[in-house]
Motif scaffolding. Structure first.
Motif, short mmCIF file in Angstrom:
data_model
loop_
_atom_site.label_atom_id
_atom_site.label_comp_id
_atom_site.label_asym_id
_atom_site.label_seq_id
_atom_site.Cartn_x
_atom_site.Cartn_y
_atom_site.Cartn_z
N ALA A 196 0.83 -1.20 0.00
CA ALA A 196 0.00 0.00 0.00
C ALA A 196 0.86 1.24 0.00
O ALA A 196 0.41 2.33 -0.33
N PHE A 250 -3.39 10.55 0.83
CA PHE A 250 -3.24 9.61 -0.29
C PHE A 250 -3.67 10.37 -1.54
O PHE A 250 -4.87 10.57 -1.74
N VAL A 295 -6.33 11.83 4.59
CA VAL A 295 -6.88 10.81 5.47
C VAL A 295 -6.62 11.17 6.93
O VAL A 295 -7.47 10.97 7.79
N PRO A 298 -15.12 4.31 13.62
CA PRO A 298 -15.82 3.54 12.59
C PRO A 298 -14.87 3.16 11.46
O PRO A 298 -13.77 3.68 11.35
N SER A 299 -15.32 2.25 10.64
CA SER A 299 -14.52 1.78 9.53
C SER A 299 -14.12 2.93 8.61
O SER A 299 -14.93 3.82 8.34
N GLY A 300 -12.88 2.95 8.20
CA GLY A 300 -12.42 3.97 7.26
C GLY A 300 -12.03 5.28 7.92
O GLY A 300 -11.72 6.24 7.24
N CYS A 301 -11.99 5.32 9.25
CA CYS A 301 -11.71 6.60 9.89
C CYS A 301 -10.21 6.87 9.97
O CYS A 301 -9.78 7.93 10.38
N GLY A 302 -9.39 5.90 9.60
CA GLY A 302 -7.95 6.16 9.58
C GLY A 302 -7.17 5.49 10.70
O GLY A 302 -5.99 5.79 10.89
N LYS A 303 -7.77 4.57 11.40
CA LYS A 303 -7.07 3.89 12.50
C LYS A 303 -5.85 3.13 11.98
O LYS A 303 -4.75 3.29 12.51
N SER A 304 -6.10 2.32 10.97
CA SER A 304 -4.99 1.53 10.45
C SER A 304 -3.91 2.43 9.89
O SER A 304 -2.71 2.20 10.10
N THR A 305 -4.33 3.45 9.19
CA THR A 305 -3.35 4.35 8.60
C THR A 305 -2.47 4.96 9.69
O THR A 305 -1.25 5.02 9.55
N GLU A 314 -6.42 -4.60 14.75
CA GLU A 314 -7.59 -5.48 14.82
C GLU A 314 -7.19 -6.95 14.89
O GLU A 314 -7.61 -7.76 14.06
N HIS A 331 -12.37 -1.72 15.98
CA HIS A 331 -13.55 -0.88 15.89
C HIS A 331 -14.63 -1.41 16.82
O HIS A 331 -15.79 -1.00 16.75
N1 LIG Z 1 -3.22 3.14 0.03
C1 LIG Z 1 -4.30 3.94 0.10
N2 LIG Z 1 -4.58 4.75 -0.94
C2 LIG Z 1 -5.65 5.56 -0.91
N3 LIG Z 1 -6.51 5.65 0.13
C3 LIG Z 1 -6.27 4.86 1.20
C4 LIG Z 1 -5.16 3.96 1.23
N4 LIG Z 1 -5.18 3.31 2.41
C5 LIG Z 1 -6.26 3.78 3.07
N5 LIG Z 1 -6.91 4.70 2.35
C6 LIG Z 1 -8.10 5.45 2.76
O1 LIG Z 1 -7.84 6.03 3.99
C7 LIG Z 1 -8.97 5.97 4.82
C8 LIG Z 1 -8.57 5.35 6.14
O2 LIG Z 1 -8.27 3.98 5.94
P1 LIG Z 1 -7.88 3.03 7.15
O3 LIG Z 1 -7.53 1.73 6.57
O4 LIG Z 1 -6.86 3.70 7.99
O5 LIG Z 1 -9.23 2.93 7.94
P2 LIG Z 1 -9.53 2.08 9.23
O6 LIG Z 1 -9.95 3.03 10.23
O7 LIG Z 1 -8.42 1.17 9.53
O8 LIG Z 1 -10.78 1.24 8.73
P3 LIG Z 1 -11.17 -0.26 9.07
O9 LIG Z 1 -11.82 -0.26 10.37
O10 LIG Z 1 -12.15 -0.58 7.97
O11 LIG Z 1 -9.93 -1.06 9.01
C9 LIG Z 1 -10.02 5.22 4.08
O12 LIG Z 1 -10.92 6.13 3.54
C10 LIG Z 1 -9.28 4.52 2.98
O13 LIG Z 1 -10.08 4.42 1.84
#
Ligand SMILES: Nc1ncnc2c1ncn2[C@@H]1O[C@H](COP(=O)(O)OP(=O)(O)OP(=O)(O)O)[C@@H](O)[C@H]1O
Ligand SMILES: Nc1ncnc2c1ncn2[C@@H]1O[C@H](COP(=O)(O)OP(=O)(O)OP(=O)(O)O)[C@@H](O)[C@H]1O
Ligand SMILES: [Mg+2]
Ligand SMILES: [Mg+2]
Lengths: 276, 412, 276, 340, 340
Positions: free
Chosen positions: A2, D13, D18, D37-44, D159, D192
């Motif tokens: 990624a 990105f 993000v 919630p999902s997609g909020c940026g935790k993993s990032t 997670e 989450h």
């Molecule tokens: N490599 C990438 N390129 C573009 N956008 C990205 C990339 N990785 C993540 N995103 C976007 O960044 C945002 C945060 O993603 P992230 O994976 O951090 O969410 P999350 O909180 O971990 O969600 P989940 O609970 O579903 O794992 C999302 O909108 C995702 O679409």
């Protein structure tokens, strides 16, 4: 991964990949270019690339000399027919291997593959005699059967690997929904495995199209495909690079174009179960 | 009726394909062509004839196959050809090579021998002159060395080195005849262990290494033809039919400076190193369309056909070497290589090809079924010598062994 | 459901096989009147004791092995490259897979005439351009040339399968390895390569099947000279050039045995890999 | 040994931002959970800390040293992935040994650490199996084992339990908590699932669209959520949010009452409604109540003995001391009363 | 219309007897849940009913008719699979229509039923999408929709929620319960999640290794588990099982007390121990208590306000009226006292 890649890195990748890609493609490119040259330009020293007088003369000569249309049609019919027939026979076999596997399933599969290792020349005589007996020498149907048999193991294997990726639950759902075996295969299995089937079909079209031993030895005038067409150009007298190029281009162009248009399918599906 | 005809992809045959309308017009029969490269053709028709496959109604075969097949009764004897066809007009050497027990089994489409083609300009530059009649090998070697100018990309001599009994094998066998060698003695014992063979091969290799083109070990007829047409050869000893190509200004850059001479011989030996060959049309026994097939064979090898070609393509392009009448034709006399072709053909004797007596017929081959296989193997061993991969002695030793083995297998 | 495919293949295997076996115990010379009676194992003995036999086995193994090594190694590298982000990935992929669509006869002709020809081949221009003595490819480097031609044809296939396999690698595994302190090369060695083992074995299996039967390439380029006579080619010579069906059939039986030895060896590996 | 400070960290990105500039400090030894919630940026965010993503802007300081540009392996952190990311072709032993092998550690020390980790994680009997032969929970433990042996200054978990089934999840949750107690190493944990967050965290970071909504201990968040987002995210079942006249009574735009803070009676109460679904868990009963005139559904928790069912009339009385008040923009209003 | 009776049903896979002779009656309109640990035969039993597996022995009677030999489609049952088993190449509409198409139903009737099902399941807007474009919950609903349109005499569900995340699971659980209320059709539901079982079931069937351990309503199982297996399987967190002298005091081999039936104090009580992990959920706190001398860990539930932490001394007092007694063979002993 990624992780974002720097533009610089991407540029290096691009340059390298294009360089290698062009290198690999070069023989084909060169053949196509040569087919538009005169015989003299074709062997010019130093070689010329793009800046020459393009001519269609060679194609004219080839068209005049041989009935290209008939060879082409035979190739299409034989490659297409054998692939189609192969798929029709292979689908049920692959279905049963994938969904009702027995203890011997894998052995049967590998055994099927091993039949491909029979050296063709070794059995030319028996097969030729057989074809005479059956009266299918120099007939499309005879070749369709032979090429189908040659490629059947590959078709079965490929379909088997695609079918195995289809969850059994879906077929059970179809059964619960009242589908019989036929409906199950037609409405559920086949459409779901369509990308895989497409790539199987493609690969086998290519293999059948390029098969040069049986197609040459079991045909005369009636059923001869493009492999026989090229066999009449493989060593004519005198200067012939340009004509040879034209004939070669004509022999490979149809499948090359087909392959290019459908390369996505091919790339996506060409796994042989190498990927789980 | 529609005839299926298997043929080789050389210029004369291709030309004939263009003229088939004439046949159809005259007889009402259609023709389907199966045109194949020589080696593929040979394997294809042989399979079909031995299995009685019946895929072809007319086959293009050579002087090698015809007597063997005729002896097996696989070909329709051509003993009832029409009056106007004039069988007796066929050159005796050709008719002889295409007959078994005096019966003609295939009609020659064209015939050829081999001769020297040389560049008159280069010869002059070298201060040499081609002698009348057959020159000696040593003259050839000397002339070749003199003409060679590697910087200008000119090789004194181009000869076939390519493996294959019909390629390099033909040349070296014909050459060996003029060195006093032979394939088999009267008891079918292979003769590669003789000095004559050693001398032949050694001479050939040395001369080619001195004055031959790079990579001659893979050059066959086509490669040498291109080289010669490109002006890269001083001399070329090859099929007489090549003469029309090297003198055709459309394809050849040296068309107007080609001279012709009889194939050479070794001092003290009265056999020349030339061969004899014909592409002929035969009809497989058992074909359903015998009448139509015969009509075709007659048409294609007739005097009229020669006229037809002459009309359409000029006299230089008519199929040569088959008929006496051609060489008596006034129009053909103007063709520069006509006489030399005829002389070469006449100087080859398939029934008596070598200095010492042999039990076989054929100049550059032995008309026995095993020959093709053996000669291919042998010529591969020779090609390996040309490529510098083994010595002459090694090659001959292997040739002797494998020939002995194959002859044993065949029950000699 | 498996029955049609199995029966057909069984027939395809057994009928010619039986006939080959039958012929192999006969003195069968079509040009001398065909069946000349039983000869026991004579053909077998003659075939192995012929001076061409062992070299042909060696040539076969060198050809198959050489091509396998080149295509897998380059295939892996190429797949790794194509997996990287770049501009124009699709077109590059098209270039890279193109050789796969080319008929063996045509590719042999193209390589032989346009590249490896001693006088007009591009290679000799290239060598001369750099002031080197041109190599007589098809005679002095016959096996490398042959391996090169065949590798060129099969590299796309290997690359495609390996590429799909690489793409199926869970990127988290690579990241985990990165966290664990593995630099790129070690990630390749410890993670990517083991992941590819299955794909590699599939590539090896399929290619071996096809490579054992390589014929057109040899026929067109060297005609079996200069040490390029594989077992398949040797059988071809015995059957079609020497017209000794009995001897050729015995050779065919040897080829089947060789193929099966290779097959068993391969199936062991692949069969194991197919399991998990 | 494991203090992580993010200073104005930004991640984009392409066009998408993000993570907007974000400041955060994770103290040494703390168990910090990122929820949202999902997609909020935790993993990032976690991957930024790990070094698996490059920051677009800002600084990441680990143990006082600027680690912004360091490659992942140099940051002294270990990560446990959602998919476990075990190496499928290596035995458990090899998996665990891998980071040590990469670091060139000597064999004796490797063996010692493997033995220790395997002992602690109950993996001793499985060391020679391949990951494919292990259950989900065991795989999870191998992933942790692989992280432990590096003796990192902090663990990062993305997670790690989401692929496990409910029962296992509870067990593993406890194991990780106990591990944290034992090692006292900093742990950053993404989930989450708010139950995981509540039960495991020393400190919870609630994220929404890359923004930090609130940082605090689980009970702080439970008791004084800073806004309606946090209020409804933390606590299970969800807090009931009521707008309109009933909220106005408390001088608020919205009031929130947790299901467990409403008393239930079949006879009388402040509000009334009709039982929709009644979930009898034995220990507790959750009633989903309709037709209250307050919100579509009000959820209440009663103890296990209450036996009202679908369609019964029910009376509700919120406990006045635990009513949360929010203004129109969703922010918490100063408490009227002390929070118990 | 949907009474299912199993009579001495046996299922063997080769040598392995997965279901020993088993009798079971599922009444018409009942929501029956099969629970049990992984591998106990829940799915197999369901598939036997569905006709996807052949019985080795015994009879299956559906609505009074012997259905043992009938193919799945003829039994009038519909099944919802764990993976949803949607046809990925068909739109939602086509997925739902598939069983009707197979039955050769006329188009108008098909459309009517699709419209009705889609309305009931909130799928109207998604009818033309492919399953791949739907969220997990929506897919689940499509699978249910496909089952509904057949108007089956019973629905079979095999762990339909196990692929969903925690929040969605709660929502879907309620939706299925409400569907059952609305349709009043027999439903047989397999899960290994006891919370699902408790909240959804009219009747729970607890299975272990193919044997029925107990059949009863959720609260029956919660209050009077027939053996230690059921006792520890039903209820969350698990019942504490105590052997030894403390059990002997109650004339039993083993006694069981549920976490919610133990009172907690930091000052005094019957038993004492040390807090291991304390899970603060806000609404409740779960303490895992060590060093009690009774069992390795005792779990107790206290309300949200108790603030003991790791390592604190704690005192426990079980409520005497809800102590479960079991004999040495694990069976429930006659109650000393009335169960509350
Ligand atoms: N490599 C990438 N390129 C573009 N956008 C990205 C990339 N990785 C993540 N995103 C976007 O960044 C945002 C945060 O993603 P992230 O994976 O951090 O969410 P999350 O909180 O971990 O969600 P989940 O609970 O579903 O794992 C999302 O909108 C995702 O679409
Ligand atoms: N087709 C089969 N062949 C052999 N054994 C099987 C087969 N299907 C199931 N089993 C065995 O039967 C037993 C019961 O399996 P079943 O799938 O019914 O369990 P389950 O209760 O549904 O488990 P889970 O909760 O994991 O889904 C298991 O031991 C399983 O290994
Ligand atoms: Mg994430
Ligand atoms: Mg199950």
């Amino acid at each position: 991964m990624a992780r974002a890649v720097t533009t610089q890195r991407k540029a290096i990748n691009t340059a390298l990949a294009w360089a290698i890609g062009l290198l690999i493609f070069f023989p084909i490119l060169w053949t196509i270019l040569t087919s538009f040259k005169t015989e003299a330009t074709a062997i010019a020293d130093p070689p010329v690339f793009f800046f020459f007088d393009w001519t269609l003369e060679n194609y004219g000569v080839v068209m005049e000399r041989s009935n290209y249309g008939k060879f082409l049609w035979n190739s299409i019919a034989i490659a297409g027919g054998s692939t189609l027939l192969g798929v029709i026979i292979a689908v049920p076999a692959a279905w049963s291997m994938a969904f009702v596997p027995g203890r011997r399933t894998k052995d049967i599969l590998l055994w099927m593959l091993s039949t491909k290792m029979l050296p063709a020349v070794g059995v030319l005589y028996p097969i030729y005699l057989l074809f005479i007996k059956l009266g299918i020498l120099d007939s499309k149907i005879g070749l369709i059967i032979v090429l189908m048999l040659i490629n059947l193991p590959i078709i079965v294997w490929m379909l088997y690997t695609y079918f195995r990726e289809i969850p059994g639950e879906i077929l059970e759902a179809a059964r619960m929904d009242g589908a019989g075996l036929k409906e199950e295969i037609i409405h559920v299995l086949t459409p779901m495995a369509l990308p895989g089937i497409a790539s199987t079909v493609l690969l086998n079209l290519i293999l059948a199209w390029n098969e040069a031993f049986w197609t040459l030895n079991l045909t005369a005038a009636e059923a001869a495909p493009l492999t026989a067409f090229i066999a009449s150009y493989s060593s004519p007298e005198g200067l012939f690079f340009a004509k040879l190029s034209a004939a070669s281009t004509m022999a490979i162009a149809p499948i090359l174009i087909l392959g290019w248009f459908s390369q996505k399918q091919l790339v996506r599906g060409l796994t042989f179960g190498a990927v789980k | 009726e529609t005839l299926t005809i298997a043929t080789v992809n050389n210029g004369d045959m291709i030309r004939m394909q263009g003229l088939t309308d004439d046949f159809t017009e005259k007889t009402g029969h259609d023709v389907e062509w199966v045109t194949l490269e020589e080696n593929v053709l040979r394997q294809r028709v042989t399979t079909d004839i031995t299995t009685k496959g019946g895929a072809f109604d007319v086959m293009t075969i050579g002087m090698y196959e015809t007597p063997i097949w005729g002896a097996n009764g696989w070909l329709v004897p051509l003993d009832d050809l029409s009056e106007e066809y004039d069988v007796d007009d066929i050159l005796p050497a050709m008719a002889g090579g295409l007959s078994h027990d005096g019966t003609l089994y295939a009609a020659p489409f064209y015939g050829e021998s081999s001769m020297i083609m040389y560049r008159t300009d280069l010869m002059e530059e070298a201060g040499l002159e081609m002698p009348e009649g057959s020159p000696t090998w040593s003259f050839i070697r000397e002339a070749a060395a003199a003409m060679t100018d590697r910087d200008a990309d000119i090789n004194g001599i181009c000869l076939r080195g390519k493996a294959g009994w019909g390629e390099g094998g033909a040349l070296i066998t014909a050459m060996s005849n003029s060195f006093g060698a032979r394939w088999f003695d009267e008891n079918w014992q292979p003769q590669f262990d003789t000095d004559a063979w050693n001398e032949t091969l050694t001479f050939f290799t040395e001369m080619m290494n001195e004055s031959g083109p790079a990579g001659y070990a893979t050059n066959g007829f086509n490669e040498n033809l291109s080289l010669f047409q490109q002006g890269k050869c001083g001399m070329w000893i090859d099929a007489t039919v090549a003469a029309s190509f090297v003198t055709n200004p459309d394809d050849s850059t040296v068309a107007d400076s080609v001279g012709f001479a009889l194939a050479p011989h070794k001092e003290g030996i009265d056999k020349n190193g030339n061969w004899l060959w014909a592409w002929a049309l035969g009809i497989p026994a058992g074909t359903q369309k015998e009448e139509a097939a015969k009509a075709f064979v007659e048409w294609a090898t007739s005097k009229d056909y020669i006229e037809l070609v002459a009309e359409n393509e000029g006299w230089a392009n008519v199929p040569p070497g088959a008929r006496t009448s051609l060489y008596e034709n006034e129009n053909y006399k103007d063709v520069p290589f006509a006489q030399m072709t005829l002389d070469s053909i006449l100087s080859a004797d398939p029934n008596n090809p070598t200095v010492d007596p042999v039990p076989y017929v054929g100049v550059q081959f032995a008309a026995i079924p095993e020959f093709a296989g053996i000669a291919t193997d042998v010529s591969q061993e020779f090609s390996a010598v040309y490529a510098g991969q083994q010595s002459v002695e090694e090659a001959l030793e292997k040739a002797q062994a494998l020939t002995t083995d194959a002859m044993e297998a065949a029950g000699y | 459901m498996m029955a049609p495919a199995v029966v057909l293949l069984l027939g395809w295997m057994l009928v010619p096989l039986t006939m080959t076996l039958y012929f192999s115990f006969k003195k069968y010379l079509p040009l001398r009147g065909g069946d000349l009676g039983w000869v026991g194992f004579e053909n077998y003995v003659r075939f192995v004791t012929s001076s061409a036999f062992w070299p042909s086995i060696q040539t076969t193994l060198v050809l198959v092995g050489g091509v396998l090594i080149i295509t897998t190694v380059l295939g892996i590298l190429l797949a790794l490259l194509l997996d990287q982000p770049m501009w124009g990935q699709g077109p590059v992929r098209i270039l890279v897979i193109a050789p796969f669509f080319v008929m063996p006869t045509v590719s042999a002709l193209v390589w032989k005439n346009f590249f490896m020809d001693a006088n007009y081949g591009l290679f000799s221009y290239l060598w001369e351009f750099f002031g080197a003595e041109p190599i007589q490819w098809l005679s002095q480097a016959s096996m490398p040339s042959l391996v090169l031609i065949v590798s060129w044809q099969w590299l796309p296939f290997a690359t495609l399968i390996l590429l799909t396999a690489i793409q199926s690698l869970d990127s988290e595994q690579l990241e985990a390895a990165e966290m664990d302190g593995a630099p790129a090369l070690k990630r390749f060695w410890f993670i990517i390569l083991p992941h590819l083992s299955r794909a590699i074995s599939v590539v090896i299996l399929i290619q071996t099947i096809f490579l054992l039967g390589i014929f057109a390439e040899i026929f067109v380029t060297t005609g079996g000279a200069f040490g390029t006579k594989t077992l398949t080619y040797l059988i071809y010579q015995r059957v079609l050039e020497s017209q000794n069906i009995g001897l050729g059939s015995a050779g065919g039986v040897y080829a089947i045995i060789l193929a099966n030895i290779v097959a068993i060896f391969l199936m062991r590996i692949v069969g194991k890999n197919l399991d998990n | 040994m494991g203090r992580i400070v993010l200073e104005k960290v930004v991640k984009r990105f392409g066009e998408a931002e993000v993570i907007p500039p974000l400041d955060l400090t994770i103290e040494d030894g703390e168990f910090t959970v990122f929820v949202g919630p999902s997609g909020c940026g935790k993993s990032t965010l976690l991957r930024l800390i790990a070094g698996l993503e490059d920051t677009t802007d800002g600084r990441i300081v680990i143990d006082g040293k600027d680690a912004t540009g360091l490659p992942p392996a140099k940051r002294g952190l270990a990560m446990v992935f959602q998919s476990y990311a075990l190496y499928p072709h290596m035995s458990v032993r090899k998996n665990i040994a891998f980071p040590m092998k990469m670091a060139g550690m000597d064999q004796a020390e490797q063996d010692r650490r493997i033995a220790k980790a395997a002992g602690a994680l109950n993996l001793t009997d499985y060391l020679d199996r391949k990951p494919g032969q292990l259950s989900g929970g065991q795989r999870q433990r191998v992933a942790i084992g692989r992280a432990i042996v590096r003796e990192p200054s902090a663990f990062l978990f993305d997670e790690p339990l989401s692929n496990l089934d409910a029962a296992l999840r509870v067990g593993m949750r406890m194991e990780i908590s106990e591990l944290h107690k034992k090692l006292a190493t900093t742990m950053v944990y993404v989930t989450h699932d708010q139950v995981e967050a509540m039960t495991m965290a020393d400190k919870i970071v609630v994220l929404r669209a890359g923004h930090v909504e609130q940082v605090g201990s689980p009970l702080e968040l439970y008791r004084t959520p800073r806004n309606t987002f946090v209020a409804s995210f933390i606590g299970s079942p969800k807090m009931n949010l009521i707008e309109g006249p009933e909220a106005a009574k408390h001088d608020a735009h919205t009031i929130g009452i947790r299901p467990e803070h409403i008393d239930v009676s079949s006879e009388s109460g402040l509000w009334s409604g009709v039982v929709g679904v009644a979930e009898h868990l034995g220990s507790d009963t959750f009633f989903h109540i309709h037709e209250t005139g307050l919100a579509e559904t009000i959820t209440v928790r009663a103890d296990g003995e209450v036996s009202l069912t679908h369609g019964d009339k029910i009376y509700l009385t919120p406990r006045p001391d635990v009513i949360h008040r929010f203004s129109a923009d969703g922010l918490r209003m100063k408490d009227e009363l002390a929070v118990a």
